[in-house]
Scaffold this motif. Structure first.
Motif, PDB file in Angstrom:
ATOM      1  N   LYS A 260      -2.627 -44.442  42.100  1.00 13.10           N
ATOM      2  CA  LYS A 260      -2.142 -44.126  40.741  1.00 13.10           C
ATOM      3  C   LYS A 260      -0.632 -44.311  40.656  1.00 13.10           C
ATOM      4  O   LYS A 260      -0.123 -44.938  39.726  1.00 13.10           O
ATOM      5  CB  LYS A 260      -2.527 -42.680  40.402  1.00 13.10           C
ATOM      6  CG  LYS A 260      -2.101 -42.187  39.034  1.00 13.10           C
ATOM      7  CD  LYS A 260      -2.737 -40.809  38.814  1.00 13.10           C
ATOM      8  CE  LYS A 260      -2.020 -39.944  37.809  1.00 13.10           C
ATOM      9  NZ  LYS A 260      -2.109 -40.389  36.452  1.00 13.10           N
TER      10      LYS A 260
ATOM     11  N   GLU B  73      -9.564 -44.404  34.050  1.00 10.76           N
ATOM     12  CA  GLU B  73      -8.319 -43.970  33.379  1.00 10.76           C
ATOM     13  C   GLU B  73      -7.349 -45.132  33.156  1.00 10.76           C
ATOM     14  O   GLU B  73      -6.453 -45.045  32.322  1.00 10.76           O
ATOM     15  CB  GLU B  73      -7.618 -42.904  34.248  1.00 10.76           C
ATOM     16  CG  GLU B  73      -8.343 -41.559  34.263  1.00 10.76           C
ATOM     17  CD  GLU B  73      -8.073 -40.754  35.550  1.00 10.76           C
ATOM     18  OE1 GLU B  73      -8.838 -39.821  35.818  1.00 10.76           O
ATOM     19  OE2 GLU B  73      -7.114 -41.090  36.280  1.00 10.76           O
TER      20      GLU B  73
ATOM     21  N   TYR C  86      -6.518 -41.810  45.615  1.00  6.78           N
ATOM     22  CA  TYR C  86      -6.346 -41.680  44.167  1.00  6.78           C
ATOM     23  C   TYR C  86      -4.859 -41.557  43.826  1.00  6.78           C
ATOM     24  O   TYR C  86      -4.328 -42.304  42.999  1.00  6.78           O
ATOM     25  CB  TYR C  86      -7.125 -40.454  43.661  1.00  6.78           C
ATOM     26  CG  TYR C  86      -6.939 -40.192  42.190  1.00  6.78           C
ATOM     27  CD1 TYR C  86      -7.832 -40.693  41.251  1.00  6.78           C
ATOM     28  CD2 TYR C  86      -5.850 -39.438  41.728  1.00  6.78           C
ATOM     29  CE1 TYR C  86      -7.651 -40.469  39.892  1.00  6.78           C
ATOM     30  CE2 TYR C  86      -5.657 -39.209  40.368  1.00  6.78           C
ATOM     31  CZ  TYR C  86      -6.565 -39.719  39.463  1.00  6.78           C
ATOM     32  OH  TYR C  86      -6.367 -39.504  38.118  1.00  6.78           O
TER      33      TYR C  86
ATOM     34  N   LEU D 181     -10.219 -43.233  38.678  1.00  9.67           N
ATOM     35  CA  LEU D 181      -8.894 -43.822  38.430  1.00  9.67           C
ATOM     36  C   LEU D 181      -9.007 -45.090  37.583  1.00  9.67           C
ATOM     37  O   LEU D 181      -8.217 -45.331  36.668  1.00  9.67           O
ATOM     38  CB  LEU D 181      -8.219 -44.144  39.779  1.00  9.67           C
ATOM     39  CG  LEU D 181      -6.814 -44.731  39.693  1.00  9.67           C
ATOM     40  CD1 LEU D 181      -5.835 -43.733  39.066  1.00  9.67           C
ATOM     41  CD2 LEU D 181      -6.317 -45.168  41.081  1.00  9.67           C
TER      42      LEU D 181
END
Ligand code: GUN
Ligand code: ZN
Length: 432
Positions: free
Chosen positions: A184, A222, A180, A219
């Motif tokens: 990211k 988002e 993650y 993720l």
């Protein structure tokens, strides 16, 4: 004032989808045609004589009878596998353990990753490919190496860190949290920077724990403008393995669906042995599938049902799957797609094959308004095909009764010698 380039030749023109409507209504080849390039984009496409008259100041490159295509779009590759392409004698799981994982470990060295990224992109360009969607390794620096090499060449590319937290060598594994965090931070850096886009990339469900798939699903939620790429139903033992690891899943697709890893911007490679629920769900969600025919025969995976999936309006891309695939060439890949379809009783038309390698793959990657089509406003990535690049092809093309008969021998027998030129964002690419 910037100089315009006027490119003359035959153009491959796409106005619809020849996989879902009669190809004659969706695709055409126009003789004595021209493409005007300005500031990295296509400004105009039209008759050569008219565009010459309208733009007397433009710099002219006359390709005669050569075919001006959108640059080829390779929708699923593993650039880190460049140096193990054509490794003998294994099927998927053994092939991963014997050849792939040891090579991917070598990319822990960022210098080596840079060398491979350069080599990979130069080989792809030499074969007329101007956009690829690549898996990197699990090392974040391998993503940087790839995007930096692409940036140097001004290529539009998509890539992502391959996430794995089980069933792979420890040194290639991350954790749910690291997958993650690293994904990211990479996507925040690269997604939308210049011509780069990021794809959230769980390798496939057998090498991810439920916790990792859940973290990557979060993720993606988002960062919904990113693609999510992974593998699906490539080989029968792989499917049985995935089912055993996720006993509550309804099928292989559900191992992703349970964690939010399905949707319009999902891109699943292979998708050969699908169950009817999986096909329904893929069609319903608008997810794309990518056909990797040289890989599917080379690793012994099976024959994708391209015609059946197209009939369900599933967006389909085409890909080499380097290095499970046995070639860097989208021409060779189109030939393999033709052969695989023949074995399933369908003759794909050359118009459909060229579509899959350009606008079709662009659509699968959600780049259908950006690349893959020769039309005003599109980025000026072009591949110019010589339709008489070898004596064998030339003698066959000379007998052709129409333009598709002239193109088909190049699809079936052409290699990098058929790539007369490549233009990247309006600039002619010159090797090295
Ligand atoms: N499934 C999971 N990883 C891979 C890979 O690297 N190549 C292919 N062809 N299939 C995979
Ligand atoms: Zn793959």
């Amino acid at each position: 004032m910037s100089v315009c380039d006027l490119i003359l030749g035959q153009t491959f023109d796409v106005s619809g989808n020849p996989m879902t409507s009669p190809w004659q209504e969706a695709v055409a080849v126009t003789r004595d045609s021209a493409v005007l390039l300005k500031d990295g984009r296509i400004e105009q496409v039209g008759k050569a004589s008219a565009l010459r008259r309208q733009h007397p100041q433009a710099r002219v490159t006359d390709y005669g009878d050569r075919l001006i295509c959108p640059g080829f779009v390779d929708a699923h590759v593993h650039y880190p596998q460049t140096a193990i392409i054509a490794s003998w004698g294994k099927q998927l799981i053994d092939w991963l353990n014997t050849y792939t994982f040891p090579e991917e470990l070598r990319l822990s060295d960022p210098d080596y990753a840079g060398i491979i990224a350069d080599r990979y992109l130069d080989l792809s360009l030499a074969h007329g490919t101007t956009t690829v969607c690549s898996y990197a390794t699990s090392h974040p620096a391998s993503v940087d190496a790839f995007f930096e090499a692409a940036e140097t060449r001004n290529l539009r590319t998509i890539a992502g860190k391959t996430c794995m937290d089980r069933n792979a060598p420890d040194a290639l594994c991350d954790t749910a949290q690291r997958a993650y965090d690293e994904s990211k931070s990479l996507l925040e850096h690269w997604h939308g920077r210049g011509r780069a886009q990021y794809a959230i990339t769980p390798r496939f469900s057998p090498t991810s724990t439920p916790a990792q798939l859940e973290a990557l699903g979060a993720l993606w939620a988002e960062h919904p403008t990113c693609l999510m790429q992974t593998h699906l139903s490539e080989q029968v033992p792989e499917i049985e393995w995935a089912r055993g690891l996720f006993p509550t899943a309804r099928d292989y697709l559900d191992t992703y669906e349970m964690y939010g890893l399905i949707g319009e911007r999902a891109v699943f490679g292979h998708a050969i042995h699908l169950e009817s629920r999986e096909i329904d769900r893929i069609a319903e969600t608008g997810a794309a599938l990518v056909h990797c025919p040289t890989s599917n025969t080379f690793i012994g995976s099976g024959l994708m049902d391209v015609a059946g999936l197209a009939a369900r309006s599933v967006p389909l891309g085409l890909a080499t799957d380097t290095g499970g695939g046995s070639s860097f060439s989208m021409l060779r890949t189109m030939a393999a797609a033709y052969e695989v379809a023949q074995l399933r009783g369908t003759a794909l038309h050359p118009a459909q094959l060229l579509y899959l390698a350009t606008a079709g793959s662009a659509r699968a990657l959600h780049l259908q308004d950006t690349i893959g089509t020769l039309a005003p406003g599109y980025e000026a990535d072009l591949t110019i095909l010589d339709l008489a690049s070898t004596p064998a092809i030339a003698q066959r093309a000379a007998e052709a009764e129409n333009v598709w008969e002239a193109i088909f021998p190049t699809i079936m027998m052409g290699d990098d010698r058929a790539i007369a030129d490549v233009w990247i964002a309006g600039k002619r690419w010159v090797t090295g």
